[in-house]
Design a protein around this motif. Structure first.
Motif: not given
Length: 328
Positions: A61-62, A99-104, A139-143, A145-153
């Motif tokens: 994370x930042x 998967x894990x992903x931090x917000x911006x 769900x193996x991928x997350x990204x 974009x601001x408050x929008x979360x994209x998830x790939x499965x």
């Protein structure tokens, strides 16, 4: 007029056989040769870090906190204090972190699971603030974009949801991949989403259309490693992480050498080759200051490398703190 010989440009009283320009060149300060340490500056044990190419289990994370999915748990490791906390445990649900992903801003972390749902956690209070259903497989991928979360499965879908609204209110379903989605990255200007899949395809999506605006079909294997250059607008590459400070990028690799490579762009000349992992290097995250990277592998270690800055230490240190057992 006769031409003046080069040698005579020197002072008539000089004892040096070199011309003035040559002497000036020799006196000029030498550009320091940049050295990248071939050993990690820290190693953390990471039991149950899965050796699965399609998962994304490490993110930085930042706010300088590392999130790691180990088995059914997510752990947070502070790079400032070396403190480890367990964020969540999915074992009671018979679930596994995929998967894990931090917000911006680094205050939220999204956790993708084998059962297909995604949870969002506020790390300031260690509290789950959202649970997003919708996928029918892991769900193996997350990204973010601001408050929008994209998830790939593995269900082949990409779902985009606004985490501030009730689940499924603002859901966008991006259907295009024919097999599991294993790579997701937003462009630096947050206008384009690149997705890669086990169908060997790379798609680029925009914020308006439900169909990809660009399609790449030349790959002969699954596309997981995706990164956008922050230096060359719109330049799309299939490597893993770009330096924030210079036109360099780092890629990690699997069989047979399990190496980490640092490249110059656009010449793509190799700057450094780092080895140490005994399994393929499936996980990579960049530190918030852009100077270090962390790599993870099925050898159940996390290794920290100074790749985009001068090495702080030539001596490798292994932490006595285990991410898994240290907090029991």
């Amino acid at each position: 007029n006769e031409r003046t010989p080069i040698k005579s440009q020197s002072s008539p009283y000089s004892l040096s056989p070199l011309s003035t320009s040559s002497q000036r060149l020799l006196r000029s300060p030498h550009k320091a040769t940049r050295k990248i340490s071939r050993i990690p500056f820290k190693v953390l044990d990471a039991p149950e870090l899965q050796d699965d190419f399609y998962l994304n289990l490490v993110d930085w994370s930042v706010q300088n906190v590392l999130s790691v999915g180990l088995g059914s748990c997510v752990y947070l490791w502070s790079a400032c204090t070396s403190q480890v906390t367990r964020l969540c445990d999915l074992s009671s649900d018979g679930n596994v972190v995929t998967s894990v992903a931090w917000s911006e801003r680094g205050h939220l972390v999204a956790v993708g699971t084998h059962n297909g749902y995604v949870t969002v956690w506020d790390v300031a209070v260690n509290k789950q603030v959202n649970k997003l259903q919708g996928h029918t497989a892991r769900v193996g991928a997350l990204a973010w974009n601001g408050d929008v979360l994209s998830s790939g499965s593995r269900d082949r879908l990409i779902l985009q949801r606004d985490t501030r609204t009730p689940p499924n209110v603002t859901e966008r379903r991006l259907a295009g991949h024919r097999q599991e989605v294993c790579g997701l990255k937003w462009s630096p200007d947050n206008q384009y989403l690149a997705s890669g899949g086990n169908d060997n395809r790379l798609y680029v999506w925009n914020m308006q259309s439900l169909s990809p605006v660009q399609t790449y079909t030349d790959h002969l294997a699954a596309v997981k490693a995706i990164a956008w250059s922050p230096h060359h607008h719109g330049s799309q590459v299939c490597n893993l992480a770009w330096s924030k400070h210079s036109s360099e990028l780092v890629s990690t690799h699997g069989y047979s050498q399990n190496q980490i490579l640092v490249w110059k762009y656009p010449s793509l000349t190799q700057v450094a080759k780092l080895t140490g992992h005994s399994y393929r290097v499936l996980y990579l995250a960049l530190s918030p200051d852009g100077e270090a990277i962390v790599t993870g592998a099925g050898d159940e270690t996390l290794r920290f490398w100074n790749v985009f800055s001068k090495a702080r230490s030539q001596k490798e240190t292994r932490s006595v703190l285990s991410l898994y057992t240290g907090i029991r």
